[in-house]
Motif scaffolding. Structure first.
Motif, short mmCIF file in Angstrom:
data_model
loop_
_atom_site.label_atom_id
_atom_site.label_comp_id
_atom_site.label_asym_id
_atom_site.label_seq_id
_atom_site.Cartn_x
_atom_site.Cartn_y
_atom_site.Cartn_z
N VAL A 191 -20.62 -39.66 33.54
CA VAL A 191 -21.03 -40.54 34.42
C VAL A 191 -20.93 -40.39 35.90
CG1 VAL A 191 -21.40 -42.78 35.18
CG2 VAL A 191 -21.06 -42.57 32.76
N TYR A 247 -29.73 -40.30 31.70
CA TYR A 247 -30.09 -41.40 32.21
C TYR A 247 -30.33 -41.24 33.71
CZ TYR A 247 -28.56 -43.66 27.98
OH TYR A 247 -28.33 -43.94 26.74
N ILE A 280 -26.53 -31.59 25.01
CA ILE A 280 -27.01 -32.60 25.67
C ILE A 280 -28.40 -33.01 25.23
CG2 ILE A 280 -27.93 -31.10 27.50
CD1 ILE A 280 -27.72 -33.22 29.44
N PHE A 291 -20.47 -32.44 26.00
CA PHE A 291 -21.09 -33.74 26.28
C PHE A 291 -22.68 -33.87 25.80
CE2 PHE A 291 -22.68 -31.19 29.80
CZ PHE A 291 -23.78 -31.97 30.24
N THR A 292 -22.91 -34.94 25.65
CA THR A 292 -24.56 -35.27 24.82
C THR A 292 -25.06 -35.91 25.76
OG1 THR A 292 -23.48 -37.15 23.91
CG2 THR A 292 -23.29 -35.15 22.31
N GLU A 293 -24.69 -36.77 26.89
CA GLU A 293 -25.44 -37.46 27.47
C GLU A 293 -24.93 -37.53 29.07
OE1 GLU A 293 -25.65 -41.03 25.32
OE2 GLU A 293 -24.24 -42.01 26.81
N ILE A 294 -25.84 -37.87 30.05
CA ILE A 294 -25.32 -37.64 31.68
C ILE A 294 -26.24 -38.99 32.17
CG2 ILE A 294 -26.94 -36.06 32.12
CD1 ILE A 294 -24.60 -35.10 34.12
N THR A 295 -25.46 -39.56 32.98
CA THR A 295 -26.00 -40.57 33.94
C THR A 295 -26.02 -39.96 35.48
OG1 THR A 295 -25.42 -42.23 32.69
CG2 THR A 295 -26.04 -42.82 34.85
N SER A 341 -19.69 -38.18 27.09
CA SER A 341 -20.63 -38.43 28.07
C SER A 341 -19.95 -38.14 29.50
CB SER A 341 -21.30 -39.73 28.05
OG SER A 341 -20.23 -40.76 28.16
N THR A 380 -29.59 -36.56 26.19
CA THR A 380 -30.30 -37.75 26.88
C THR A 380 -29.74 -37.77 28.31
OG1 THR A 380 -30.21 -38.93 24.89
CG2 THR A 380 -30.15 -40.25 27.03
#
Length: 245
Positions: A3, A49, A45, A22-26, A1, A47
């Motif tokens: 951030v 946020y 990727i 990476f699978t998610e990012i904020t 992830s 999800t």
């Protein structure tokens, strides 16, 4: 992830090009500009946020084919941010979001359900217009909530319950709902009531909408003096009878 820290104000073109791991990012609230194709070839990727309020209809950065879920945590959800985003299957609106801007999810055809938190006080025009697979919506019970025009126009809603905190329903907001089988309004709502599946003003003088795409014969109750804009649009009625009184 990944951030991205608060303080970052811009994400430029192709920023994460070919970052396939990476699978998610904020994305923080401080971001005010996002370039094009920032997730190009980010094959895993799924999800995002999103804490920001940046939105640009001409820059659909959340429409990367693998993104299936977006969690909105900013002050408001910006205009057209997921308009026609057929890739999105799940949207989470965090408590703290105060408004959903115009056309934010219009045409978001993969969206099946949505929960509106207590903090939301405004759902603006066309927000969920023609979201054909949207089967259910759950409204919060917080502060006064305004639902503007065309919000759920021709969506796939099957059941609607309007709580007591809804103070305004705009034109066409609940019109053309051909799959709707249940429509109810809280008995404590001071502005609206449901009469045989019709949305009527509390004093019974205005027919706001015929939301259920009713088939056959409809009897309009006594006391109706005003028929709202588009109240019968999309209905399959063969006969309408107005009662005297």
């Amino acid at each position: 992830s990944i951030v991205i820290p608060e303080g970052v104000t811009s994400i430029n073109n192709l920023a994460f090009y070919n970052c396939s791991s990476f699978t998610e990012i904020t994305i923080p609230a401080t971001v005010r500009n996002i370039g094009t194709q920032i997730f190009y070839k980010c094959s895993n990727i799924h999800t995002v946020y999103y804490n920001g309020t940046y939105g640009n209809e001409d820059n659909p950065f959340l429409k990367a084919v693998n993104i299936k879920k977006v969690v909105f945590c900013g002050m408001y959800i910006p205009n057209s941010i997921l308009k026609d985003a057929t890739n999105i299957k799940e949207v989470v609106i965090a408590n703290g979001v105060t408004s959903i801007a115009s056309s934010a999810f219009s045409g978001c055809s993969g969206l099946i359900s949505i929960t509106i938190p207590d903090s939301v006080t405004l759902i603006n025009h066309n927000a969920f217009r023609e979201v054909k697979e949207l089967k259910s919506v759950a409204f919060g019970s917080g502060d006064e909530l305004m639902i503007m025009s065309n919000v759920f126009y021709q969506s796939g809603l099957q059941a609607v319950y309007i709580p007591e905190n809804v103070v305004y329903v705009g034109e066409y907001a609940f019109v053309g709902l051909h799959d709707l089988t249940e429509f109810a309004v809280s008995e404590n709502n001071p502005y609206y009531k449901a009469v045989d599946g019709l949305l009527v003003s509390k004093n019974g003088r205005k027919l706001v909408a015929v939301p259920a795409g009713k088939v056959g014969r409809l009897i309009v109750p006594e006391g109706i003096e005003i028929i709202g804009f588009g109240a019968f649009e999309g209905s399959k009625l063969s006969e309408i009878k107005f009662l005297d009184g």
